[in-house]
Design a protein around this motif. Sequence first.
Motif, PDB file in Angstrom:
ATOM      1  N   VAL A 269       0.850  -1.185   0.000  1.00  0.00           N
ATOM      2  CA  VAL A 269       0.000   0.000   0.000  1.00  0.00           C
ATOM      3  C   VAL A 269       0.888   1.238   0.000  1.00  0.00           C
ATOM      4  CG1 VAL A 269      -1.855   1.255   1.144  1.00  0.00           C
ATOM      5  CG2 VAL A 269      -1.779  -1.243   1.276  1.00  0.00           C
ATOM      6  N   SER A 270       0.987   1.864  -1.144  1.00  0.00           N
ATOM      7  CA  SER A 270       1.773   3.083  -1.274  1.00  0.00           C
ATOM      8  C   SER A 270       0.833   4.281  -1.168  1.00  0.00           C
ATOM      9  CB  SER A 270       2.543   3.085  -2.598  1.00  0.00           C
ATOM     10  OG  SER A 270       3.379   4.215  -2.697  1.00  0.00           O
ATOM     11  N   SER A 271       0.965   5.263  -2.027  1.00  0.00           N
ATOM     12  CA  SER A 271       0.155   6.479  -1.944  1.00  0.00           C
ATOM     13  C   SER A 271       0.246   7.240  -3.263  1.00  0.00           C
ATOM     14  CB  SER A 271       0.665   7.371  -0.804  1.00  0.00           C
ATOM     15  OG  SER A 271       0.111   8.670  -0.873  1.00  0.00           O
ATOM     16  N   ILE A 272      -0.784   8.060  -3.543  1.00  0.00           N
ATOM     17  CA  ILE A 272      -0.677   8.930  -4.715  1.00  0.00           C
ATOM     18  C   ILE A 272       0.428   9.962  -4.515  1.00  0.00           C
ATOM     19  CG2 ILE A 272      -3.015   8.675  -5.630  1.00  0.00           C
ATOM     20  CD1 ILE A 272      -3.736  11.296  -4.178  1.00  0.00           C
ATOM     21  N   ALA A 273       0.886  10.107  -3.275  1.00  0.00           N
ATOM     22  CA  ALA A 273       2.008  11.014  -3.021  1.00  0.00           C
ATOM     23  C   ALA A 273       3.253  10.554  -3.766  1.00  0.00           C
ATOM     24  CB  ALA A 273       2.297  11.084  -1.524  1.00  0.00           C
ATOM     25  N   ALA A 274       3.328   9.265  -4.103  1.00  0.00           N
ATOM     26  CA  ALA A 274       4.483   8.715  -4.805  1.00  0.00           C
ATOM     27  C   ALA A 274       4.292   8.698  -6.318  1.00  0.00           C
ATOM     28  CB  ALA A 274       4.775   7.300  -4.316  1.00  0.00           C
ATOM     29  N   ILE A 275       3.185   9.270  -6.784  1.00  0.00           N
ATOM     30  CA  ILE A 275       2.912   9.388  -8.218  1.00  0.00           C
ATOM     31  C   ILE A 275       3.422  10.741  -8.695  1.00  0.00           C
ATOM     32  CG2 ILE A 275       1.101   9.584  -9.977  1.00  0.00           C
ATOM     33  CD1 ILE A 275       1.341   6.766  -9.006  1.00  0.00           C
ATOM     34  N   GLY A 276       4.000  10.767  -9.869  1.00  0.00           N
ATOM     35  CA  GLY A 276       4.458  12.035 -10.432  1.00  0.00           C
ATOM     36  C   GLY A 276       3.300  12.995 -10.624  1.00  0.00           C
TER      37      GLY A 276
ATOM     38  N   GLY B   4      12.440  -6.238  -4.925  1.00  0.00           N
ATOM     39  CA  GLY B   4      11.986  -7.580  -4.594  1.00  0.00           C
ATOM     40  C   GLY B   4      11.437  -8.310  -5.801  1.00  0.00           C
ATOM     41  N   SER B   5      10.739  -7.581  -6.670  1.00  0.00           N
ATOM     42  CA  SER B   5      10.175  -8.212  -7.868  1.00  0.00           C
ATOM     43  C   SER B   5      11.285  -8.684  -8.804  1.00  0.00           C
ATOM     44  CB  SER B   5       9.241  -7.244  -8.586  1.00  0.00           C
ATOM     45  OG  SER B   5       9.959  -6.222  -9.262  1.00  0.00           O
ATOM     46  N   GLN B   6      12.380  -7.930  -8.836  1.00  0.00           N
ATOM     47  CA  GLN B   6      13.513  -8.333  -9.674  1.00  0.00           C
ATOM     48  C   GLN B   6      14.195  -9.582  -9.129  1.00  0.00           C
ATOM     49  OE1 GLN B   6      14.437  -6.904 -12.667  1.00  0.00           O
ATOM     50  NE2 GLN B   6      12.516  -5.795 -12.400  1.00  0.00           N
ATOM     51  N   GLU B   7      13.999  -9.834  -7.839  1.00  0.00           N
ATOM     52  CA  GLU B   7      14.598 -11.010  -7.210  1.00  0.00           C
ATOM     53  C   GLU B   7      13.632 -12.191  -7.164  1.00  0.00           C
ATOM     54  OE1 GLU B   7      16.635 -10.156  -3.511  1.00  0.00           O
ATOM     55  OE2 GLU B   7      17.119  -8.128  -4.192  1.00  0.00           O
ATOM     56  N   GLY B   8      12.497 -12.055  -7.860  1.00  0.00           N
ATOM     57  CA  GLY B   8      11.592 -13.185  -8.006  1.00  0.00           C
ATOM     58  C   GLY B   8      10.309 -13.123  -7.212  1.00  0.00           C
ATOM     59  N   LEU B   9      10.073 -12.028  -6.483  1.00  0.00           N
ATOM     60  CA  LEU B   9       8.854 -11.911  -5.688  1.00  0.00           C
ATOM     61  C   LEU B   9       7.725 -11.339  -6.532  1.00  0.00           C
ATOM     62  CD1 LEU B   9       7.439 -11.950  -2.879  1.00  0.00           C
ATOM     63  CD2 LEU B   9       8.352  -9.639  -2.505  1.00  0.00           C
ATOM     64  N   ALA B  10       6.569 -12.002  -6.529  1.00  0.00           N
ATOM     65  CA  ALA B  10       5.391 -11.476  -7.216  1.00  0.00           C
ATOM     66  C   ALA B  10       4.829 -10.322  -6.402  1.00  0.00           C
ATOM     67  CB  ALA B  10       4.345 -12.570  -7.382  1.00  0.00           C
ATOM     68  N   VAL B  11       4.660  -9.157  -7.037  1.00  0.00           N
ATOM     69  CA  VAL B  11       4.230  -7.971  -6.303  1.00  0.00           C
ATOM     70  C   VAL B  11       3.164  -7.208  -7.075  1.00  0.00           C
ATOM     71  CG1 VAL B  11       6.544  -7.730  -5.300  1.00  0.00           C
ATOM     72  CG2 VAL B  11       5.923  -6.364  -7.309  1.00  0.00           C
ATOM     73  N   VAL B  12       2.394  -6.444  -6.318  1.00  0.00           N
ATOM     74  CA  VAL B  12       1.484  -5.459  -6.883  1.00  0.00           C
ATOM     75  C   VAL B  12       1.455  -4.292  -5.916  1.00  0.00           C
ATOM     76  CG1 VAL B  12      -0.593  -6.419  -5.801  1.00  0.00           C
ATOM     77  CG2 VAL B  12      -0.802  -5.067  -7.890  1.00  0.00           C
ATOM     78  N   ILE B  13       1.423  -3.085  -6.451  1.00  0.00           N
ATOM     79  CA  ILE B  13       1.413  -1.874  -5.639  1.00  0.00           C
ATOM     80  C   ILE B  13       0.133  -1.098  -5.897  1.00  0.00           C
ATOM     81  CG2 ILE B  13       2.526   0.379  -5.251  1.00  0.00           C
ATOM     82  CD1 ILE B  13       5.188  -0.890  -5.964  1.00  0.00           C
ATOM     83  N   VAL B  14      -0.491  -0.614  -4.831  1.00  0.00           N
ATOM     84  CA  VAL B  14      -1.649   0.267  -4.980  1.00  0.00           C
ATOM     85  C   VAL B  14      -1.275   1.647  -4.445  1.00  0.00           C
ATOM     86  CG1 VAL B  14      -3.380  -1.557  -4.921  1.00  0.00           C
ATOM     87  CG2 VAL B  14      -2.653  -0.488  -2.782  1.00  0.00           C
ATOM     88  N   ASN B  15      -1.767   2.665  -5.148  1.00  0.00           N
ATOM     89  CA  ASN B  15      -1.505   4.061  -4.774  1.00  0.00           C
ATOM     90  C   ASN B  15      -2.833   4.761  -4.493  1.00  0.00           C
ATOM     91  OD1 ASN B  15       0.742   3.204  -6.889  1.00  0.00           O
ATOM     92  ND2 ASN B  15       1.633   4.824  -5.623  1.00  0.00           N
ATOM     93  N   PRO B  16      -3.341   4.600  -3.260  1.00  0.00           N
ATOM     94  CA  PRO B  16      -4.631   5.231  -2.949  1.00  0.00           C
ATOM     95  C   PRO B  16      -4.514   6.750  -2.836  1.00  0.00           C
ATOM     96  CG  PRO B  16      -4.059   3.479  -1.378  1.00  0.00           C
ATOM     97  CD  PRO B  16      -2.826   3.813  -2.149  1.00  0.00           C
ATOM     98  N   GLY B  17      -5.632   7.416  -3.137  1.00  0.00           N
ATOM     99  CA  GLY B  17      -5.732   8.832  -2.838  1.00  0.00           C
ATOM    100  C   GLY B  17      -5.974   8.998  -1.351  1.00  0.00           C
TER     101      GLY B  17
ATOM    102  N   PHE C 155      -1.203   0.582  -9.301  1.00  0.00           N
ATOM    103  CA  PHE C 155      -2.502   1.099  -9.705  1.00  0.00           C
ATOM    104  C   PHE C 155      -2.931   2.256  -8.811  1.00  0.00           C
ATOM    105  CE2 PHE C 155      -2.272  -3.291 -11.031  1.00  0.00           C
ATOM    106  CZ  PHE C 155      -2.809  -3.287 -12.314  1.00  0.00           C
ATOM    107  N   ILE C 156      -3.339   3.348  -9.439  1.00  0.00           N
ATOM    108  CA  ILE C 156      -3.907   4.484  -8.714  1.00  0.00           C
ATOM    109  C   ILE C 156      -5.320   4.112  -8.279  1.00  0.00           C
ATOM    110  CG2 ILE C 156      -4.764   6.849  -8.952  1.00  0.00           C
ATOM    111  CD1 ILE C 156      -2.445   7.363 -10.901  1.00  0.00           C
ATOM    112  N   LEU C 157      -5.627   4.360  -7.009  1.00  0.00           N
ATOM    113  CA  LEU C 157      -6.972   4.111  -6.478  1.00  0.00           C
ATOM    114  C   LEU C 157      -7.596   5.444  -6.091  1.00  0.00           C
ATOM    115  CD1 LEU C 157      -6.288   1.038  -4.125  1.00  0.00           C
ATOM    116  CD2 LEU C 157      -6.690   1.076  -6.601  1.00  0.00           C
ATOM    117  N   VAL C 158      -8.466   5.947  -6.947  1.00  0.00           N
ATOM    118  CA  VAL C 158      -9.152   7.219  -6.703  1.00  0.00           C
ATOM    119  C   VAL C 158     -10.578   7.121  -7.217  1.00  0.00           C
ATOM    120  CG1 VAL C 158      -9.313   9.639  -7.435  1.00  0.00           C
ATOM    121  CG2 VAL C 158      -7.116   8.719  -6.687  1.00  0.00           C
ATOM    122  N   ASN C 159     -11.548   7.367  -6.321  1.00  0.00           N
ATOM    123  CA  ASN C 159     -12.950   7.416  -6.750  1.00  0.00           C
ATOM    124  C   ASN C 159     -13.237   8.697  -7.523  1.00  0.00           C
ATOM    125  OD1 ASN C 159     -13.059   5.502  -4.408  1.00  0.00           O
ATOM    126  ND2 ASN C 159     -15.237   5.487  -4.903  1.00  0.00           N
ATOM    127  N   GLU C 160     -12.899   9.835  -6.884  1.00  0.00           N
ATOM    128  CA  GLU C 160     -13.190  11.140  -7.465  1.00  0.00           C
ATOM    129  C   GLU C 160     -12.065  12.125  -7.163  1.00  0.00           C
ATOM    130  OE1 GLU C 160     -17.046  12.883  -6.750  1.00  0.00           O
ATOM    131  OE2 GLU C 160     -17.922  10.926  -6.289  1.00  0.00           O
TER     132      GLU C 160
END
Length: 332
Positions: free
Chosen positions: A123-130, A166-179, A235-240
Amino acid sequence: MILVTGGTGLVGSHLLFHLTKNGENVTASYRTKDAIDKVNTVFGYYTNEPEILLEKIIWVQADITEIGSLPPLFEGIKYVYHCAALISFDPNDYPALVKTNTEGTANIVNLCLEHNIKKLCYVSSIAAIGPSSKGKKAEEDNEWSTKHASVYALTKHDAELEVWRGSQEGLAVVIVNPGVVLGPGFWHTGSGTFFKYAAKGKKSFIPGGTGFVTVEDVVNAMVSLMESTIGRERFILVNENLTFEELFQKIASKLNVVPPTKKIPFWVLECFWRVDWLRNKLLGKRRKLTKNMTKGFYKRELYSNDKLKNAIDFKFGDLDATIAFCCAKFKA
């Protein structure tokens, strides 16, 4: 078995409710027993018997910054949701933010690799989105910029780099960037302070705007992505996308109070952050407004949620309904 770090936070507690309600075997980390009481409160918003679900969770006391406390969390674990984080925009907290958000995430990634975890959701954040450009919504592949980035954003960006490593070392990952995540239960921190502020009948609101998302949609998106074959994506997670004025109008209408109507002038914000800096230097007071935060208010950030909707046919819920639910629980 599923591990949830940061299970006593807003996202973590709602994720635990979703998982236990659906019969999953869950281990969760906690730092103090008082924090578990908050989870019980959140569960109580959705069921009359929160204790039944709470008893299904294996609680392990651990600190993601203390590597020696973490191995017991991973016993029998196959999937990991890493929700634990420190949220602060005070530059004085930068060392602590690095320790928790960046180094703590590195610890979790390393243990996932060591224990052959099948998949990690961070769980990341939209703060980490350009930043978004004029007339165009920010997307997941926007170029990262440190200009006006908060100390929180810097450490979340670096934490994402640890996950990609970690993904480069073989770990399956997914990141979400909520608002900004809206949900009930944490009225004194984060987005909960919006409800407190509106309830007091304040007359002024801050300029600018950003992306907002319901905690239910964050949880549903995380679970759907973990259950999918998607990996090495974020994936960016933003309703509105709302201005702060629009948000306070929505909240005030459900709290039956008059919404704030006066936008705080930029010159006032420019003066305040300087006074705030001086208070910190002379009196040691915590920072309430920084230069970078002030600069951020000059621009309304817009975020696209198209990638998630197209990847898993995800349908976002009703933000207004969640605001109404939060307001009802806040008043109660």
